[in-house]
Design a protein around this motif. Structure first.
Motif, PDB file in Angstrom:
ATOM      1  N   GLU A  70       5.845  23.711  52.009  1.00 59.86           N
ATOM      2  CA  GLU A  70       6.506  24.765  51.236  1.00 59.86           C
ATOM      3  C   GLU A  70       6.999  25.887  52.142  1.00 59.86           C
ATOM      4  OE1 GLU A  70       5.249  28.199  47.957  1.00 59.86           O
ATOM      5  OE2 GLU A  70       3.914  26.496  48.367  1.00 59.86           O
ATOM      6  N   PHE A  71       6.343  26.063  53.284  1.00 60.87           N
ATOM      7  CA  PHE A  71       6.670  27.185  54.165  1.00 60.87           C
ATOM      8  C   PHE A  71       7.456  26.737  55.398  1.00 60.87           C
ATOM      9  CE2 PHE A  71       2.582  27.814  52.066  1.00 60.87           C
ATOM     10  CZ  PHE A  71       2.851  28.937  51.325  1.00 60.87           C
TER      11      PHE A  71
ATOM     12  N   PRO B  96      12.313  30.717  59.393  1.00 56.74           N
ATOM     13  CA  PRO B  96      11.936  30.920  60.789  1.00 56.74           C
ATOM     14  C   PRO B  96      10.534  31.491  60.890  1.00 56.74           C
ATOM     15  CG  PRO B  96      13.501  32.599  60.074  1.00 56.74           C
ATOM     16  CD  PRO B  96      13.425  31.584  58.981  1.00 56.74           C
ATOM     17  N   PHE B  97       9.811  31.084  61.917  1.00 56.73           N
ATOM     18  CA  PHE B  97       8.450  31.528  62.207  1.00 56.73           C
ATOM     19  C   PHE B  97       7.408  30.881  61.293  1.00 56.73           C
ATOM     20  CE2 PHE B  97      11.292  35.145  63.035  1.00 56.73           C
ATOM     21  CZ  PHE B  97      11.196  35.189  64.417  1.00 56.73           C
ATOM     22  N   GLN B  98       7.833  30.100  60.329  1.00 52.60           N
ATOM     23  CA  GLN B  98       6.885  29.451  59.439  1.00 52.60           C
ATOM     24  C   GLN B  98       6.938  27.945  59.666  1.00 52.60           C
ATOM     25  OE1 GLN B  98       8.221  31.067  55.620  1.00 52.60           O
ATOM     26  NE2 GLN B  98       6.375  32.308  55.545  1.00 52.60           N
ATOM     27  N   ASN B  99       5.745  27.353  59.855  1.00 53.03           N
ATOM     28  CA  ASN B  99       5.645  25.921  60.085  1.00 53.03           C
ATOM     29  C   ASN B  99       6.676  25.483  61.122  1.00 53.03           C
ATOM     30  OD1 ASN B  99       5.193  23.182  59.921  1.00 53.03           O
ATOM     31  ND2 ASN B  99       5.421  23.050  57.700  1.00 53.03           N
TER      32      ASN B  99
ATOM     33  N   TRP C  83      -3.955  20.208  49.011  1.00 46.96           N
ATOM     34  CA  TRP C  83      -5.159  21.003  49.250  1.00 46.96           C
ATOM     35  C   TRP C  83      -4.851  22.484  49.444  1.00 46.96           C
ATOM     36  CZ3 TRP C  83      -9.903  19.373  48.287  1.00 46.96           C
ATOM     37  CH2 TRP C  83     -10.149  18.007  48.281  1.00 46.96           C
ATOM     38  N   CYS C  84      -3.578  22.832  49.584  1.00 42.30           N
ATOM     39  CA  CYS C  84      -3.225  24.223  49.885  1.00 42.30           C
ATOM     40  C   CYS C  84      -3.666  25.186  48.791  1.00 42.30           C
ATOM     41  CB  CYS C  84      -1.720  24.350  50.115  1.00 42.30           C
ATOM     42  SG  CYS C  84      -1.160  23.665  51.689  1.00 42.30           S
ATOM     43  N   ASP C  85      -3.473  24.800  47.543  1.00 45.01           N
ATOM     44  CA  ASP C  85      -3.830  25.711  46.452  1.00 45.01           C
ATOM     45  C   ASP C  85      -5.318  26.014  46.444  1.00 45.01           C
ATOM     46  OD1 ASP C  85      -3.057  27.108  43.837  1.00 45.01           O
ATOM     47  OD2 ASP C  85      -4.643  25.745  43.163  1.00 45.01           O
ATOM     48  N   GLN C  86      -6.150  25.006  46.680  1.00 47.66           N
ATOM     49  CA  GLN C  86      -7.598  25.245  46.700  1.00 47.66           C
ATOM     50  C   GLN C  86      -7.984  26.128  47.876  1.00 47.66           C
ATOM     51  OE1 GLN C  86     -10.136  21.918  45.727  1.00 47.66           O
ATOM     52  NE2 GLN C  86     -11.726  22.579  47.168  1.00 47.66           N
TER      53      GLN C  86
END
Length: 634
Positions: free
Chosen positions: A278-279, A283-286, A298-301
């Protein structure tokens, strides 16, 4: 909640990038993560009492070689920075000098572009990981003085599951790597001797890094050799800082890029922001553009779990997924040394945030002869940048601000919460109090009654509530990105209430450790106001107020040379200086914990060697204190 540099509203910053400039800093803050424990009793009373000295002088001594000589010549008592990699014959200190070992809360690593064929094939990345010889890097670049690991959560963190992995990528296992590539139809071209991609096309891999020291050369050389052992055409290239931003980070135009990744605190949410698909578009994300549906599930948990167990389960699952898919190959964890003298003072406290020079040492350090008073001299490599807590990104400034400001809680030496302004703590939900909206949660903190600002004004819960409302009004995106904070108010002068729109394990961390500012100094009517936060320049502009409440007060400075703090006699945990301090110092070398009480006098004795300080390249980011943890480029 993203986190990369350390502009702060507190001791260990948080998160929100607002710029894309590169900044060079020589900064490493190793810390250890820990599950949330909110102590309600007084078992930490002895830990909080202090200070026992009169003055702390921060003396600028630029360069590790000069600081080593100055330490040997009795010019200071402790070094805020680290001893670089030098032969042990050079580091022959006398018995009055002790060296503190500090594992890095981060690692040197190779980020792989998971959006570029054939690097987007997880088996290819896994084959590379098996072929990469981390033990060779440890031997050739660090003379054995580093830690090898696989988990993308640093080994010093309690969230790390390094020992639970079923296999490791520590040594050259190119035989396994070649088997994987064979099974994926990476055939070898008989004319070139290099493998072709599964679609039959030739390819080559470039490992890039910034220009730097021997370590960078060894890391990239081992990477190229690993690829060659897999019959892959590979080369190494240096990249300049401008290309890091314009090409690697912004455009994602790279194969494999080496840089360091640092962490600030125990917040593990950075895993979702760093590797969640999602990210991956901004830029600068992932930066490696990793995408994995099981990881995303698993991100939400991880981000919204209500309990430590829920968050840990998610973090463990995500670490296993990352180890298998290798979007980033951890190469080494650095180990650093700090020197300090034990011939005049005792009471040194090893601190997982501030190292041996952290706030708990300053609170507990005392003269060996049992008398109050004395001046502790701390060597710093660079002068502070600004004493504006909202914009400083200097570790040297933070070390001083840490002694001047208060918060509801402090991180103890073992990273568990220690009450500072807080006296008691309780939680309410709709089940226990029908006035709390369904789904919301309230954290009620009663604060101590004897805290004062250094101008004589009482510090109350109104100051606490004002601090958070001020930051939310000034720039919520900057100070509290993605917050679920619904409201903050003080129903009585000594009680503050934080209401969140949902229950989360992370809520406490968001408000507990933030430095509190004085309402009578920052209000809109008679103070700095909402418009003045960024231009406020205390110390360097003598007309700008500096009103604080911590154990030390700013006293004097000679710009670029030295900066002095004096003991605050009105500090709410100040000892009764009419009583004797002739307590026999302890010689335990065990890191103190914050759950079972804390000895009044502590002497920490350690030894070892280190790889030294590496220049960090940190994206120029602004962040709030200790609310979220991501990484830093260096």
């Amino acid at each position: 909640m993203r986190d990369s540099s350390k502009h702060l509203i507190g001791r260990v910053g948080v998160s929100k990038k607002i710029a894309a400039a590169l900044v060079l800093v020589a900064l490493m803050l190793p810390v250890t993560g820990a599950p949330l424990v909110v102590a309600q009793g007084d078992s930490n009373a002895s830990l909080r009492i202090g200070p026992y000295i009169d003055h702390v002088v921060y003396k600028v001594i630029n360069g590790a070689d000069l600081r080593i000589l100055a330490l040997q010549d009795d010019e200071f008592d402790m070094d805020l920075d680290y001893i670089p990699p030098l032969p042990q014959s050079v580091l022959q200190f006398g018995s009055e000098i002790t060296v503190h070992n500090i594992p890095e809360n981060g690692y040197g690593q190779l980020t792989i572009n998971c959006d570029r064929y054939p690097l987007n094939i997880s088996g290819f990345r896994r084959a590379f990981a098996f072929a990469y010889d981390k033990t060779r890097v440890k031997s050739e670049a660090f003379q054995g003085y580093c830690i090898v690991s696989d988990s993308l959560v640093p080994v010093v963190s309690d969230w790390c599951i390094e020992e639970d992995f079923d296999w490791h990528y520590y040594t050259n296992q190119s035989d396994i790597g070649n088997q994987i590539l064979d099974s994926l139809n990476f055939s070898i071209d008989p004319d070139t001797g290099y493998r072709l991609a599964p679609d039959g096309t030739p390819f080559d891999i470039v490992i890039e890094s910034l220009p730097g020291c021997t370590v960078l050369g060894v890391v990239t050389e081992v990477g190229v050799d690993a690829l060659h052992s897999l019959h892959i055409n590979a080369t190494w290239a240096e990249i300049n800082y401008e290309d890091v931003i314009n090409r690697v980070v912004t455009q994602g135009d790279f194969d494999i890029f080496f840089y360091g990744f640092l962490h600030n605190d125990s917040d593990i949410r950075w895993l979702a922001y760093e590797f969640g698909s999602e990210f991956g578009d901004g830029p600068f994300q992932n930066p490696g553009k990793f995408s994995n549906a099981t990881f995303d599930s698993w991100c939400d948990q991880l981000l919204n779990g209500k309990t430590y167990e829920e968050v840990f389960e998610a973090a463990a699952k995500m670490q296993r997924i990352l180890q298998y898919n290798v979007p980033r190959l951890v190469v080494y964890t650095d180990v650093y040394l700090q020197g300090y003298k034990t011939d005049v003072f005792a009471g040194w406290v090893p601190d997982t945030i501030g190292d041996i020079t952290g706030p708990w040492t300053m609170r507990n350090i005392h003269r060996i002869d049992g008398q109050y008073g004395g001046t502790v001299i701390v060597a710093i490599d660079q002068p502070p940048d600004t004493f504006n807590i909202f914009v400083s990104d200097s570790k040297y400034t933070r070390a001083m601000l840490d002694e001047m400001y208060s918060s509801l809680y402090d991180y103890g030496p073992d990273r568990n919460p220690v009450k500072d302004l807080a006296d008691s703590f309780s939680i309410e939900t709709n089940d226990s109090n029908p006035s709390v909206p369904a789904g919301h949660i309230r954290y009620i903190v009663n604060i101590i009654h004897n805290a004062t600002w250094n101008d004589g004004t009482s510090l109350t819960a109104e100051d606490v509530a004002f601090t958070f409302n001020y930051m939310l009004d000034v720039n919520q995106t900057l100070f509290f990105p993605n917050t679920e904070m619904f409201g903050v108010w003080s129903p009585t002068p000594f009680q503050v209430v934080f209401e969140y729109s949902k229950e989360s394990y992370w809520n406490f961390q968001e408000f507990a450790y933030t430095w509190i500012i004085p309402k009578h100094v920052f209000n809109d009517e008679t103070g700095i106001g909402a418009e003045g936060w960024s231009s406020w320049n205390p110390v360097f502009n003598s007309t700008d107020p500096l009103v604080t409440s911590g154990p030390f007060l700013f006293a004097d400075f000679e710009e670029g040379v030295s900066y002095e703090l004096n003991y605050n006699p009105n500090f709410y945990y100040a000892p009764d200086r009419t009583l004797s301090t002739t307590t026999e110092p302890s010689t335990s070398n065990t890191t103190p914990t914050t759950e079972g009480g804390f000895p009044l006098w502590i002497v920490y004795i350690s030894g070892g060697v280190t790889t030294g300080v590496i220049l960090l390249i940190v994206l120029g980011l602004i962040m709030r204190r200790r609310a979220s943890n991501s990484g830093q480029l260096y």
